[in-house]
Design a protein around this motif. Structure first.
Motif, PDB file in Angstrom:
ATOM      1  N   GLY A   1       0.800  -1.233   0.000  1.00 58.58           N
ATOM      2  CA  GLY A   1       0.000   0.000   0.000  1.00 58.58           C
ATOM      3  C   GLY A   1       0.824   1.270   0.000  1.00 58.58           C
ATOM      4  N   THR A   2       1.893   1.289   0.802  1.00 61.46           N
ATOM      5  CA  THR A   2       2.703   2.512   0.904  1.00 61.46           C
ATOM      6  C   THR A   2       3.333   2.880  -0.431  1.00 61.46           C
ATOM      7  OG1 THR A   2       3.227   1.723   3.113  1.00 61.46           O
ATOM      8  CG2 THR A   2       4.406   3.654   2.376  1.00 61.46           C
ATOM      9  N   VAL A   3       3.704   1.865  -1.221  1.00 61.67           N
ATOM     10  CA  VAL A   3       4.308   2.126  -2.533  1.00 61.67           C
ATOM     11  C   VAL A   3       3.251   2.646  -3.507  1.00 61.67           C
ATOM     12  CG1 VAL A   3       5.483   1.060  -4.492  1.00 61.67           C
ATOM     13  CG2 VAL A   3       6.118   0.431  -2.181  1.00 61.67           C
ATOM     14  N   LEU A   4       2.037   2.064  -3.444  1.00 60.44           N
ATOM     15  CA  LEU A   4       0.956   2.521  -4.323  1.00 60.44           C
ATOM     16  C   LEU A   4       0.613   3.983  -4.046  1.00 60.44           C
ATOM     17  CD1 LEU A   4      -0.822   1.251  -6.572  1.00 60.44           C
ATOM     18  CD2 LEU A   4      -2.577   0.902  -4.843  1.00 60.44           C
ATOM     19  N   LYS A   5       0.855   4.433  -2.804  1.00 58.03           N
ATOM     20  CA  LYS A   5       0.556   5.827  -2.445  1.00 58.03           C
ATOM     21  C   LYS A   5       1.455   6.822  -3.178  1.00 58.03           C
ATOM     22  CE  LYS A   5      -1.465   5.106   2.141  1.00 58.03           C
ATOM     23  NZ  LYS A   5      -1.318   5.317   3.596  1.00 58.03           N
ATOM     24  N   GLU A   6       2.537   6.333  -3.796  1.00 57.47           N
ATOM     25  CA  GLU A   6       3.388   7.229  -4.603  1.00 57.47           C
ATOM     26  C   GLU A   6       2.691   7.580  -5.922  1.00 57.47           C
ATOM     27  OE1 GLU A   6       7.093   5.193  -5.183  1.00 57.47           O
ATOM     28  OE2 GLU A   6       7.396   4.839  -3.042  1.00 57.47           O
ATOM     29  N   GLY A   7       1.651   6.819  -6.267  1.00 57.01           N
ATOM     30  CA  GLY A   7       0.998   6.925  -7.573  1.00 57.01           C
ATOM     31  C   GLY A   7       0.391   8.268  -7.918  1.00 57.01           C
ATOM     32  N   PRO A   8      -0.444   8.857  -7.032  1.00 53.81           N
ATOM     33  CA  PRO A   8      -1.098  10.125  -7.416  1.00 53.81           C
ATOM     34  C   PRO A   8      -0.113  11.211  -7.846  1.00 53.81           C
ATOM     35  CG  PRO A   8      -2.123   9.232  -5.450  1.00 53.81           C
ATOM     36  CD  PRO A   8      -0.932   8.362  -5.727  1.00 53.81           C
ATOM     37  N   ALA A   9       1.084  11.232  -7.243  1.00 48.96           N
ATOM     38  CA  ALA A   9       2.072  12.256  -7.613  1.00 48.96           C
ATOM     39  C   ALA A   9       2.757  11.915  -8.930  1.00 48.96           C
ATOM     40  CB  ALA A   9       3.117  12.391  -6.513  1.00 48.96           C
ATOM     41  N   GLU A  10       2.916  10.610  -9.214  1.00 47.59           N
ATOM     42  CA  GLU A  10       3.700  10.191 -10.383  1.00 47.59           C
ATOM     43  C   GLU A  10       2.861  10.002 -11.646  1.00 47.59           C
ATOM     44  OE1 GLU A  10       6.030   6.728  -9.568  1.00 47.59           O
ATOM     45  OE2 GLU A  10       7.004   7.621  -7.832  1.00 47.59           O
ATOM     46  N   ASP A  11       1.585   9.721 -11.479  1.00 52.32           N
ATOM     47  CA  ASP A  11       0.766   9.329 -12.639  1.00 52.32           C
ATOM     48  C   ASP A  11      -0.531  10.137 -12.645  1.00 52.32           C
ATOM     49  OD1 ASP A  11      -0.465   8.066 -14.715  1.00 52.32           O
ATOM     50  OD2 ASP A  11      -0.290   6.038 -13.919  1.00 52.32           O
TER      51      ASP A  11
ATOM     52  N   SER B   1      -2.572  11.011 -15.002  1.00 52.11           N
ATOM     53  CA  SER B   1      -3.693  10.524 -15.824  1.00 52.11           C
ATOM     54  C   SER B   1      -4.496   9.413 -15.147  1.00 52.11           C
ATOM     55  CB  SER B   1      -3.183  10.041 -17.192  1.00 52.11           C
ATOM     56  OG  SER B   1      -2.240   9.008 -17.007  1.00 52.11           O
ATOM     57  N   ASN B   2      -3.866   8.692 -14.190  1.00 47.49           N
ATOM     58  CA  ASN B   2      -4.575   7.584 -13.536  1.00 47.49           C
ATOM     59  C   ASN B   2      -4.910   7.878 -12.071  1.00 47.49           C
ATOM     60  OD1 ASN B   2      -4.755   5.496 -15.611  1.00 47.49           O
ATOM     61  ND2 ASN B   2      -2.534   5.459 -15.537  1.00 47.49           N
ATOM     62  N   ARG B   3      -4.904   9.167 -11.697  1.00 47.85           N
ATOM     63  CA  ARG B   3      -5.099   9.519 -10.286  1.00 47.85           C
ATOM     64  C   ARG B   3      -6.400   8.979  -9.704  1.00 47.85           C
ATOM     65  NH1 ARG B   3      -3.613  15.641  -8.893  1.00 47.85           N
ATOM     66  NH2 ARG B   3      -4.932  15.938 -10.701  1.00 47.85           N
ATOM     67  N   GLU B   4      -7.492   9.124 -10.454  1.00 43.12           N
ATOM     68  CA  GLU B   4      -8.803   8.668  -9.958  1.00 43.12           C
ATOM     69  C   GLU B   4      -8.805   7.156  -9.725  1.00 43.12           C
ATOM     70  OE1 GLU B   4     -13.035   9.971  -9.303  1.00 43.12           O
ATOM     71  OE2 GLU B   4     -11.146  11.042  -9.477  1.00 43.12           O
ATOM     72  N   LYS B   5      -8.194   6.420 -10.677  1.00 46.46           N
ATOM     73  CA  LYS B   5      -8.112   4.956 -10.550  1.00 46.46           C
ATOM     74  C   LYS B   5      -7.304   4.551  -9.323  1.00 46.46           C
ATOM     75  CE  LYS B   5      -8.696   2.591 -14.878  1.00 46.46           C
ATOM     76  NZ  LYS B   5      -8.157   2.266 -16.146  1.00 46.46           N
ATOM     77  N   ILE B   6      -6.153   5.218  -9.136  1.00 45.26           N
ATOM     78  CA  ILE B   6      -5.283   4.895  -7.997  1.00 45.26           C
ATOM     79  C   ILE B   6      -6.011   5.229  -6.693  1.00 45.26           C
ATOM     80  CG2 ILE B   6      -3.075   5.392  -6.857  1.00 45.26           C
ATOM     81  CD1 ILE B   6      -2.083   6.258  -9.745  1.00 45.26           C
ATOM     82  N   ALA B   7      -6.699   6.386  -6.662  1.00 44.93           N
ATOM     83  CA  ALA B   7      -7.419   6.794  -5.450  1.00 44.93           C
ATOM     84  C   ALA B   7      -8.454   5.742  -5.056  1.00 44.93           C
ATOM     85  CB  ALA B   7      -8.082   8.148  -5.670  1.00 44.93           C
ATOM     86  N   GLY B   8      -9.098   5.137  -6.049  1.00 41.56           N
ATOM     87  CA  GLY B   8     -10.094   4.091  -5.777  1.00 41.56           C
ATOM     88  C   GLY B   8      -9.483   2.846  -5.154  1.00 41.56           C
ATOM     89  N   LEU B   9      -8.164   2.676  -5.322  1.00 43.78           N
ATOM     90  CA  LEU B   9      -7.474   1.496  -4.773  1.00 43.78           C
ATOM     91  C   LEU B   9      -6.886   1.745  -3.389  1.00 43.78           C
ATOM     92  CD1 LEU B   9      -5.558   0.453  -8.029  1.00 43.78           C
ATOM     93  CD2 LEU B   9      -7.509  -0.743  -7.020  1.00 43.78           C
ATOM     94  N   LEU B  10      -6.868   3.011  -2.961  1.00 45.83           N
ATOM     95  CA  LEU B  10      -6.265   3.345  -1.667  1.00 45.83           C
ATOM     96  C   LEU B  10      -7.135   2.849  -0.512  1.00 45.83           C
ATOM     97  CD1 LEU B  10      -5.132   7.026  -2.393  1.00 45.83           C
ATOM     98  CD2 LEU B  10      -3.745   4.958  -2.550  1.00 45.83           C
ATOM     99  N   ARG B  11      -6.500   2.534   0.604  1.00 45.80           N
ATOM    100  CA  ARG B  11      -7.213   2.098   1.811  1.00 45.80           C
ATOM    101  C   ARG B  11      -6.716   2.919   3.006  1.00 45.80           C
ATOM    102  NH1 ARG B  11      -9.727   0.463  -1.644  1.00 45.80           N
ATOM    103  NH2 ARG B  11     -10.543  -1.627  -2.089  1.00 45.80           N
TER     104      ARG B  11
END
Length: 630
Positions: A381-391, A393-403
């Motif tokens: 999970g902690t690594v996936l949290k790097e996603g919104p800053a790096e990607d 175009s996929n921010r909404e998708k990544i946000a849906g996967l966060l817990r």
């Protein structure tokens, strides 16, 4: 004309001599690559024969069992690679083994220096890969005959890679090609069965033809037998309907060097504008170096089943570095030694598609198997949290996967999704509320949550070091804005009644003099003092300005040796609290200042921050206690 009179010695042109030197000494960074190149060429030759035999099966000459044979002789210091593929005629040999010779111009040398697509066109041509043999050889011999040609039209080619080669006609009963590599003194390590076997497994395990070697005798006097040393099936090239789950799991363990089964996988073949196959896995356990962003990572890259590189990191963004698997594509631009992948539009397109594929795979897992997804989240999970800053175009998708942890569950386990939060939102609530802190207990007991408990509003609790940084890139989800409950003015939307708003305005007006007195007393420590609508039980709290850096972010910056901008907090007081009422009735200026400082220090501690001067706080508190005791 006798066979002997057919022997010719042909010289390479000057530029070619330079190029040969470049190929042997500079082009390949790893000596062992030569075997991959030669087996790849042999596989191409077998493929060509299979294709040609569709029209004329007499080319098989009664032997349709296509294979590649690898032998070695320790005493003679030779390696021999034989295939029964299409073979070559005399003209083919002069042309193919002279790819370099034929292109013997300064133009060819120029091609190698750039990243032009022309470089990639050299890949798969027999000549370039073939010359990698000279990395380990001081002499190379080739015996070959083209399928369908008479036995006496065999050809013997040899060269020491020093500027010329000889070619002569020989009688050769078998079609196909035999390459004899006479090893240099510093390369005799390759005349070893175990070494050659490991190289075949590493680079050529999945080519579609068997690579045959003599078995290593385990007992004295035992006769070595022929055995196939490669797998010869590239699992990813088979239709999904033909592959069992057990086979997928075994293949994962092979590519990821893991002993556990993967959580899930996705196998896809894409045809059309792009042509590639991917087989991606989500592991069940995090590797020890997951948080080292510099550690080797990436997918295994194959081109037409031939292994090219282990950690092709260009195909997935850094926040998905836990993904394992393979990509096999015919469309990629490799440099001439096939060791480096060149960045181009094709790589970008595959990267975009594979990123979407991994996120979809995780989304599917979270819906189908919540327990497995929770296991994934706990590990990665902690690594996936790097996603919104790096990607972006996929921010909404990544946000849906966060817990997240939440006041709804009251537990520190991060198991609440944003979709679940939105489902439970109060009527009139328009924002997603969250609080960041160093640990769960500090956040859970924070005074900022008091009004939310009173109103029954859920608040997400963020305690990972990366959280405040991540929220700087997450502005909204599903049309709902995020709000940090400890930052700026607290907007409860329609959940806050007109009566609440009126009470706050009246209190601010009524206690204006108190606010100004506190502001004067704490002038060097706070930027503003105001009446709060956040507190029900506590006397005061600290609030971060809208554009100021939060405590978590400050700590990260300081730990990284960065200079942190100076900023003072906003001090909010609860005018209905007995301590604040006692402060308001205090006439003595010195005592008023002391009590104000104690309230500020308590609010600082309650927010999870450290005091700048703990000694002064203890002294003040002791003085107050002594006065009470007396």
């Amino acid at each position: 004309m006798t066979v002997e009179s057919q022997k010719e010695t042909l010289g390479f042109q000057t530029e070619v001599k330079q190029l040969l030197h470049l190929m042997i000494h500079s082009l390949y960074s790893n000596k062992e690559i030569f075997l991959r190149e030669l087996i790849s060429n042999a596989s191409d030759a077998a493929d060509k024969l299979r294709f040609a035999a569709l029209k004329d099966d007499s080319l098989y000459e009664g032997d349709s069992d296509l294979k590649i044979r690898l032998d070695f002789d320790k005493d003679a210091k030779t390696i021999t690679l034989t295939d029964n593929g299409i073979g070559m005629s005399r003209d083919d040999v002069i042309q193919n083994l002279g790819t370099i010779a034929r292109s013997g111009t300064a133009e060819f040398l120029k091609q190698l220096s750039g990243d032009e697509k022309k470089d990639s066109k050299l890949i798969g041509q027999f000549g370039v890969g073939f010359y990698s043999a000279f990395i380990v050889a001081d002499k190379v011999e080739v015996f070959t005959r083209r399928a369908g040609a008479p036995a006496e039209e065999g050809v013997h080619w040899q060269s020491t890679g020093d500027g010329e080669f000889t070619i002569e006609q020989v009688t050769r009963e078998k079609r196909g090609t035999e390459i004899v590599i006479h090893l240099k003194p510093d390369a005799t390590e390759f005349a070893d069965g175990f070494r050659l076997r490991s190289l075949v497994k590493k680079y050529s395990d999945h080519i579609s033809f068997p690579v045959i070697m003599k078995s290593e005798p385990t007992e004295e006097g035992e006769e070595p037998k022929d055995e196939t040393v490669n797998d010869a099936t590239a699992l990813w090239t088979l239709p999904r309907t033909e592959i069992k789950d057990e086979e997928y799991k075994e293949f994962y363990k092979h590519v990821a060097h893991d002993f556990e089964d993967p959580l899930t996988w996705s196998h896809n073949k894409v045809e059309g504008k792009l042509d590639y196959t991917s087989l991606l896995y989500i592991p069940a356990r995090a590797p020890f170096d997951l948080y080292n962003r510099e550690a080797p990572r990436g997918l295994k890259l194959y081109v037409q089943r031939v292994f090219i590189m282990d950690d092709a990191e260009q195909f997935l963004p850094l926040y998905l570095r836990f993904t394992k698997g393979v990509v096999d594509s015919n469309d990629l631009s490799l440099n001439v030694s096939r060791e480096i992948l060149q960045n181009d539009a094709t790589v970008d397109s595959i990267r975009t598609a594979l990123t979407k594929r991994v996120l979809d795979m995780l989304s599917k897992l979270s819906k189908k198997d919540a327990d497995s997804y929770q296991k994934f989240w706990n590990e990665f999970g902690t690594v996936l949290k790097e996603g919104p800053a790096e990607d972006f175009s996929n921010r909404e998708k990544i946000a849906g996967l966060l817990r997240f942890a939440s006041t709804h569950t009251g537990e520190s386990t991060q198991n609440v999704s944003l979709d679940q939060y939105i489902e439970r939102m109060k009527d009139g609530q328009s924002k997603i509320y969250y609080i960041t802190a160093d640990n769960f207990m500090a956040a859970k007991s924070s005074p900022h949550l008091e009004v939310f408990r009173k109103k029954g509003i859920e608040v997400l609790i963020l305690t990972d070091r990366i959280d405040e940084w991540m929220m700087g890139y997450l502005n909204e989800y599903d049309g709902k804005q995020f709000q940090d409950v400890a930052r700026g003015d607290l907007d409860l939307g329609e959940v806050e009644t007109e009566e609440d708003k009126k009470h706050k305005e009246e209190a601010a007006e009524e206690h204006k003099e108190l606010l100004e007195r506190i502001k004067t007393a704490l002038a060097d420590r706070v930027q503003e003092v105001r009446v709060t609508n956040r507190l029900t039980d506590s006397p005061a709290c600290l609030v971060v300005g809208d554009f100021d850096m939060g405590a978590q972010m400050k700590k990260i910056m300081e730990a990284a040796g960065q200079k942190v901008p100076d900023s003072k907090p906003i001090f909010e007081i609860n005018v209905d609290h007995p301590l604040v009422q006692r402060l308001e009735s205090e006439k003595g200026e010195e005592r008023f200042n002391e009590l104000s400082a104690v309230l500020l220090d308590q609010a600082t501690l309650a927010s999870g921050e450290q005091l700048q001067d703990p000694g002064a706080y203890v002294t003040r508190l002791n003085r107050l206690l002594l006065e009470l005791a007396n």
